[in-house]
Write a protein that holds these residues in place. Structure first.
Motif, short mmCIF file in Angstrom:
data_model
loop_
_atom_site.label_atom_id
_atom_site.label_comp_id
_atom_site.label_asym_id
_atom_site.label_seq_id
_atom_site.Cartn_x
_atom_site.Cartn_y
_atom_site.Cartn_z
N GLN A 281 51.06 27.46 36.75
CA GLN A 281 50.21 27.99 35.60
C GLN A 281 51.02 27.83 34.50
O GLN A 281 50.22 27.38 33.56
CB GLN A 281 49.91 29.33 35.99
CG GLN A 281 48.83 29.49 36.98
CD GLN A 281 47.32 28.96 37.12
OE1 GLN A 281 47.08 28.89 35.75
NE2 GLN A 281 46.95 27.93 37.78
N ALA B 225 49.56 25.61 31.27
CA ALA B 225 49.44 26.27 29.98
C ALA B 225 50.29 25.37 29.00
O ALA B 225 49.75 24.86 27.95
CB ALA B 225 50.01 27.54 30.00
N TRP C 66 42.75 26.44 31.02
CA TRP C 66 44.08 26.37 29.96
C TRP C 66 43.53 25.72 28.78
O TRP C 66 43.66 26.08 27.61
CB TRP C 66 45.07 26.03 30.58
CG TRP C 66 45.69 27.04 31.50
CD1 TRP C 66 45.87 27.10 33.09
CD2 TRP C 66 46.36 28.09 30.94
NE1 TRP C 66 46.70 27.88 33.01
CE2 TRP C 66 46.76 28.88 32.09
CE3 TRP C 66 46.75 28.54 29.63
CZ2 TRP C 66 47.61 29.98 31.87
CZ3 TRP C 66 47.31 29.78 29.54
CH2 TRP C 66 47.74 30.58 30.70
N ARG D 220 41.11 28.10 27.00
CA ARG D 220 41.74 29.18 26.30
C ARG D 220 42.50 28.76 24.87
O ARG D 220 42.56 29.47 23.86
CB ARG D 220 42.87 29.69 27.24
CG ARG D 220 42.23 30.39 28.45
CD ARG D 220 43.59 30.89 29.33
NE ARG D 220 42.86 31.59 30.56
CZ ARG D 220 43.35 31.20 31.64
NH1 ARG D 220 44.01 30.21 31.78
NH2 ARG D 220 42.61 31.84 32.82
#
Length: 116
Positions: free
Chosen positions: A5, A9, A104, A107
């Protein structure tokens, strides 16, 4: 050592920060993870091939390739082909990977849009 993760990101941020996405890019990135969840990966990729704004598919493939190097996916055509041809277990893993990458991207596209 970074988690997957964290790697996702980091790669997604690099793409979005460099691209400074358009409103169309932001809108598409916001809806794409939900499209995968409702329609399935293969159908979502087929839709994206015709409707994704410039740069989105390149960013998606980049994030996936850089985070999951064992996937041997070099471009969008390979990603789409694999989604149509792999076994069910591999399809489910690929779906999770693409969902994570697209989430991601979503976001960061949303968060960096505030700076416009």
């Amino acid at each position: 050592m970074q988690t997957q993760q964290q790697k996702l990101a980091q790669k997604a941020f690099a793409c979005i920060d460099k691209r400074k996405p358009s409103d169309e890019y932001q809108s598409f990135s916001k809806s794409f993870p939900a499209l995968i969840q409702t329609c399935g990966l293969a159908q979502a990729l087929a839709f994206a091939e015709g409707k994704a704004p410039e740069g989105y598919l390149d960013d998606l493939v980049f994030v996936i390739c850089e985070t999951f190097p064992h996937s041997s996916i070099a471009n969008f055509e390979e990603l789409s082909c694999r989604a149509r041809e792999v076994s069910v277990s591999t399809y489910l893993k690929l779906t999770r990977d693409v969902m994570s990458a697209s989430s991601w991207i979503k976001r960061y596209a949303e968060s960096l849009a505030g700076g416009k």
